[in-house]
Write a protein that holds these residues in place. Sequence first.
Motif, PDB file in Angstrom:
ATOM      1  N   ASN A   1      53.320  37.764  47.895  1.00 50.27           N
ATOM      2  CA  ASN A   1      51.543  39.079  47.154  1.00 50.27           C
ATOM      3  C   ASN A   1      51.211  38.502  46.502  1.00 50.27           C
ATOM      4  O   ASN A   1      50.665  38.947  45.509  1.00 50.27           O
ATOM      5  CB  ASN A   1      52.754  40.271  46.880  1.00 50.27           C
ATOM      6  N   CYS A   2      51.012  37.200  46.409  1.00 50.58           N
ATOM      7  CA  CYS A   2      49.320  36.881  46.139  1.00 50.58           C
ATOM      8  C   CYS A   2      48.272  36.727  46.063  1.00 50.58           C
ATOM      9  O   CYS A   2      47.920  36.510  47.219  1.00 50.58           O
ATOM     10  CB  CYS A   2      49.720  34.631  45.588  1.00 50.58           C
ATOM     11  N   ARG A   3      47.547  37.967  45.696  1.00 51.27           N
ATOM     12  CA  ARG A   3      46.288  38.367  46.539  1.00 51.27           C
ATOM     13  C   ARG A   3      44.954  36.995  46.335  1.00 51.27           C
ATOM     14  O   ARG A   3      44.950  36.909  47.189  1.00 51.27           O
ATOM     15  CB  ARG A   3      45.534  39.288  44.918  1.00 51.27           C
ATOM     16  N   LEU A   4      45.406  36.493  45.358  1.00 54.19           N
ATOM     17  CA  LEU A   4      44.030  34.813  45.782  1.00 54.19           C
ATOM     18  C   LEU A   4      44.243  34.545  46.782  1.00 54.19           C
ATOM     19  O   LEU A   4      43.889  33.447  47.733  1.00 54.19           O
ATOM     20  CB  LEU A   4      44.069  34.181  43.955  1.00 54.19           C
ATOM     21  N   CYS A   5      45.764  33.709  46.935  1.00 55.00           N
ATOM     22  CA  CYS A   5      46.099  33.222  48.072  1.00 55.00           C
ATOM     23  C   CYS A   5      46.347  33.530  49.310  1.00 55.00           C
ATOM     24  O   CYS A   5      45.457  33.132  50.375  1.00 55.00           O
ATOM     25  CB  CYS A   5      47.866  32.341  47.711  1.00 55.00           C
ATOM     26  N   LYS A   6      46.344  35.058  49.131  1.00 57.13           N
ATOM     27  CA  LYS A   6      46.080  35.627  50.336  1.00 57.13           C
ATOM     28  C   LYS A   6      44.236  35.983  50.946  1.00 57.13           C
ATOM     29  O   LYS A   6      44.307  36.132  51.908  1.00 57.13           O
ATOM     30  CB  LYS A   6      45.950  37.092  50.160  1.00 57.13           C
ATOM     31  N   SER A   7      43.298  35.702  50.067  1.00 57.89           N
ATOM     32  CA  SER A   7      41.887  36.046  50.215  1.00 57.89           C
ATOM     33  C   SER A   7      41.375  34.424  50.820  1.00 57.89           C
ATOM     34  O   SER A   7      40.826  34.380  50.533  1.00 57.89           O
ATOM     35  CB  SER A   7      41.242  36.357  48.985  1.00 57.89           C
TER      36      SER A   7
ATOM     37  N   ALA B   1      54.005  27.808  43.523  1.00 55.25           N
ATOM     38  CA  ALA B   1      53.389  28.205  42.241  1.00 55.25           C
ATOM     39  C   ALA B   1      52.287  29.090  42.500  1.00 55.25           C
ATOM     40  O   ALA B   1      52.408  29.945  40.776  1.00 55.25           O
ATOM     41  CB  ALA B   1      52.785  26.999  42.334  1.00 55.25           C
ATOM     42  N   ASN B   2      52.415  29.892  43.579  1.00 49.84           N
ATOM     43  CA  ASN B   2      51.509  31.445  42.770  1.00 49.84           C
ATOM     44  C   ASN B   2      53.046  32.511  42.318  1.00 49.84           C
ATOM     45  O   ASN B   2      52.228  33.101  41.682  1.00 49.84           O
ATOM     46  CB  ASN B   2      50.870  31.859  44.251  1.00 49.84           C
ATOM     47  N   LYS B   3      53.093  31.812  42.365  1.00 47.39           N
ATOM     48  CA  LYS B   3      54.585  32.881  41.166  1.00 47.39           C
ATOM     49  C   LYS B   3      54.530  33.146  40.478  1.00 47.39           C
ATOM     50  O   LYS B   3      54.811  33.664  39.745  1.00 47.39           O
ATOM     51  CB  LYS B   3      55.953  32.619  42.071  1.00 47.39           C
ATOM     52  N   ILE B   4      53.311  31.455  39.768  1.00 45.26           N
ATOM     53  CA  ILE B   4      53.311  31.770  38.055  1.00 45.26           C
ATOM     54  C   ILE B   4      52.438  32.903  38.156  1.00 45.26           C
ATOM     55  O   ILE B   4      52.477  33.405  37.075  1.00 45.26           O
ATOM     56  CB  ILE B   4      53.564  30.373  38.212  1.00 45.26           C
ATOM     57  N   MET B   5      50.957  32.373  39.036  1.00 46.34           N
ATOM     58  CA  MET B   5      50.411  33.243  39.083  1.00 46.34           C
ATOM     59  C   MET B   5      50.531  35.205  38.471  1.00 46.34           C
ATOM     60  O   MET B   5      50.149  35.722  37.927  1.00 46.34           O
ATOM     61  CB  MET B   5      49.096  32.952  39.575  1.00 46.34           C
ATOM     62  N   VAL B   6      51.368  35.362  39.785  1.00 50.46           N
ATOM     63  CA  VAL B   6      52.046  36.708  40.141  1.00 50.46           C
ATOM     64  C   VAL B   6      52.579  37.469  38.909  1.00 50.46           C
ATOM     65  O   VAL B   6      52.481  38.269  38.705  1.00 50.46           O
ATOM     66  CB  VAL B   6      52.541  36.643  41.722  1.00 50.46           C
ATOM     67  N   SER B   7      53.612  36.580  38.853  1.00 53.34           N
ATOM     68  CA  SER B   7      53.827  36.895  37.422  1.00 53.34           C
ATOM     69  C   SER B   7      53.776  37.217  36.536  1.00 53.34           C
ATOM     70  O   SER B   7      53.776  38.327  36.178  1.00 53.34           O
ATOM     71  CB  SER B   7      55.713  35.975  37.172  1.00 53.34           C
ATOM     72  N   LEU B   8      52.066  36.852  36.162  1.00 49.60           N
ATOM     73  CA  LEU B   8      51.729  36.653  34.506  1.00 49.60           C
ATOM     74  C   LEU B   8      50.484  37.671  34.782  1.00 49.60           C
ATOM     75  O   LEU B   8      49.745  37.680  34.551  1.00 49.60           O
ATOM     76  CB  LEU B   8      50.764  35.403  34.527  1.00 49.60           C
ATOM     77  N   GLY B   9      50.983  38.378  36.550  1.00 49.67           N
ATOM     78  CA  GLY B   9      49.382  39.042  36.129  1.00 49.67           C
ATOM     79  C   GLY B   9      47.853  38.334  36.571  1.00 49.67           C
ATOM     80  O   GLY B   9      46.619  39.604  36.545  1.00 49.67           O
ATOM     81  N   VAL B  10      47.673  36.724  37.097  1.00 51.58           N
ATOM     82  CA  VAL B  10      46.598  35.975  37.260  1.00 51.58           C
ATOM     83  C   VAL B  10      45.867  36.145  38.454  1.00 51.58           C
ATOM     84  O   VAL B  10      45.539  34.389  38.112  1.00 51.58           O
ATOM     85  CB  VAL B  10      46.458  35.599  36.159  1.00 51.58           C
ATOM     86  N   ASP B  11      46.553  36.682  39.564  1.00 55.30           N
ATOM     87  CA  ASP B  11      46.697  36.385  40.785  1.00 55.30           C
ATOM     88  C   ASP B  11      45.178  36.899  41.753  1.00 55.30           C
ATOM     89  O   ASP B  11      45.421  37.049  42.681  1.00 55.30           O
ATOM     90  CB  ASP B  11      47.550  36.105  41.519  1.00 55.30           C
TER      91      ASP B  11
ATOM     92  N   PRO C   1      41.790  37.711  43.207  1.00 54.26           N
ATOM     93  CA  PRO C   1      41.190  37.122  44.363  1.00 54.26           C
ATOM     94  C   PRO C   1      39.643  37.493  43.525  1.00 54.26           C
ATOM     95  O   PRO C   1      39.173  37.533  42.504  1.00 54.26           O
ATOM     96  CB  PRO C   1      40.338  38.273  45.152  1.00 54.26           C
ATOM     97  N   LEU C   2      39.064  35.747  43.774  1.00 53.65           N
ATOM     98  CA  LEU C   2      37.437  35.576  43.147  1.00 53.65           C
ATOM     99  C   LEU C   2      36.506  36.007  44.307  1.00 53.65           C
ATOM    100  O   LEU C   2      35.224  35.938  43.546  1.00 53.65           O
ATOM    101  CB  LEU C   2      37.109  34.017  43.494  1.00 53.65           C
ATOM    102  N   VAL C   3      37.008  36.685  45.752  1.00 55.57           N
ATOM    103  CA  VAL C   3      35.912  37.519  46.655  1.00 55.57           C
ATOM    104  C   VAL C   3      36.499  38.543  46.264  1.00 55.57           C
ATOM    105  O   VAL C   3      37.483  38.825  46.420  1.00 55.57           O
ATOM    106  CB  VAL C   3      36.058  37.083  47.351  1.00 55.57           C
ATOM    107  N   THR C   4      35.227  39.475  46.191  1.00 51.80           N
ATOM    108  CA  THR C   4      35.653  41.089  46.710  1.00 51.80           C
ATOM    109  C   THR C   4      35.779  42.224  47.977  1.00 51.80           C
ATOM    110  O   THR C   4      35.608  43.186  48.269  1.00 51.80           O
ATOM    111  CB  THR C   4      34.858  41.646  45.919  1.00 51.80           C
ATOM    112  N   ASP C   5      35.277  40.713  48.888  1.00 45.08           N
ATOM    113  CA  ASP C   5      35.180  41.183  50.270  1.00 45.08           C
ATOM    114  C   ASP C   5      34.900  39.813  51.403  1.00 45.08           C
ATOM    115  O   ASP C   5      34.549  38.803  50.613  1.00 45.08           O
ATOM    116  CB  ASP C   5      33.353  42.057  50.824  1.00 45.08           C
ATOM    117  N   GLY C   6      36.064  39.799  52.219  1.00 47.63           N
ATOM    118  CA  GLY C   6      36.301  38.650  52.599  1.00 47.63           C
ATOM    119  C   GLY C   6      36.890  37.674  53.020  1.00 47.63           C
ATOM    120  O   GLY C   6      37.376  37.969  51.642  1.00 47.63           O
ATOM    121  N   THR C   7      37.014  36.651  52.651  1.00 45.48           N
ATOM    122  CA  THR C   7      37.856  35.113  52.666  1.00 45.48           C
ATOM    123  C   THR C   7      36.923  34.050  51.718  1.00 45.48           C
ATOM    124  O   THR C   7      35.435  33.911  51.915  1.00 45.48           O
ATOM    125  CB  THR C   7      38.275  34.892  53.261  1.00 45.48           C
TER     126      THR C   7
END
Length: 282
Positions: free
Chosen positions: A164-170, A248-258, A260-266
């Motif tokens: 559930n890495c928001r950045l990676c999914k985007s 490695a996205n687990k590092i970001m997810v665990s610290l809540g810094v994941d 996304p850089l976009v608010t719409d689309g990918t």
Amino acid sequence: MSDENLAERIGGLVAMSSGDGRLDTLMRLTCGRALSLPPLPMEVDLIDGGAEHEPLVCTFTEQFATDVSGIGDNQRKLLAQALGDNVFRTVVMMFVADLVPRVWAGFEALGLRRHGNGGDIAWDHDSDPTDALLNGFLPAVARLRGLDPVTTEVVRLRGAAQHNCRLCKSRRETNALDAGGSEDLYGEIERYETSEKLTDAHKAALQYVDAMIWTPSQISPELATGVRKHFSEDQAFELTLDIMRNAANKIMVSLGVDAPLVTDGTELFSVDEDGQTVSASK
């Protein structure tokens, strides 16, 4: 296959420390127990005199290993308060304690001979594990080119969803899009077992991803046979390390810094020849 000895790089990560030998031991024991796998070697034996925050770190580590998406804001706050400026380095070594046993289990299941988990360890108290992981090991894995871009992206997106890495999914990788990747295809990943668009090779890779993430101690012979049927030894080696790189996205997810850089689309990105992630315009 890259000429870089990635198995040795893994061994180098194992030899490093968060700066607190007791915490390293606790994190490795916790991950081994949570994963039902042998823990990484430990330099420091546990004796009396533990710090007050050690149970907190163990609880955080267990959640990190079993389902990182379940870590809450209060856990993050308490960990940051307890560890101060050393929180990121500690979580990096938590990642090593969590992922390397999975990689070794995957190598073993697939019959690979690049384990890098034998012999004495030359403990390294001087190197920075954050630099070694983020600027050394992960880009080296990204420089591997044995797998086709679409398979690499399908595997990445499955890991992004499972953690559930928001950045990676985007994000979407442009080389994979140029090679035939599409939103229609990626939409099949969630139900890949019954997909008519994903190939049998994709399905074998995704079964392996799921096993490495959720049941790394139970990689079945049938699953391993499916991976070996569709991928060469070098490709299976790369696939295993790709799972670690993506995680490695687990590092970001665990610290809540994941976020996304976009608010719409990918967001479009590519991986350059140096193994670095380069953003592209939408």
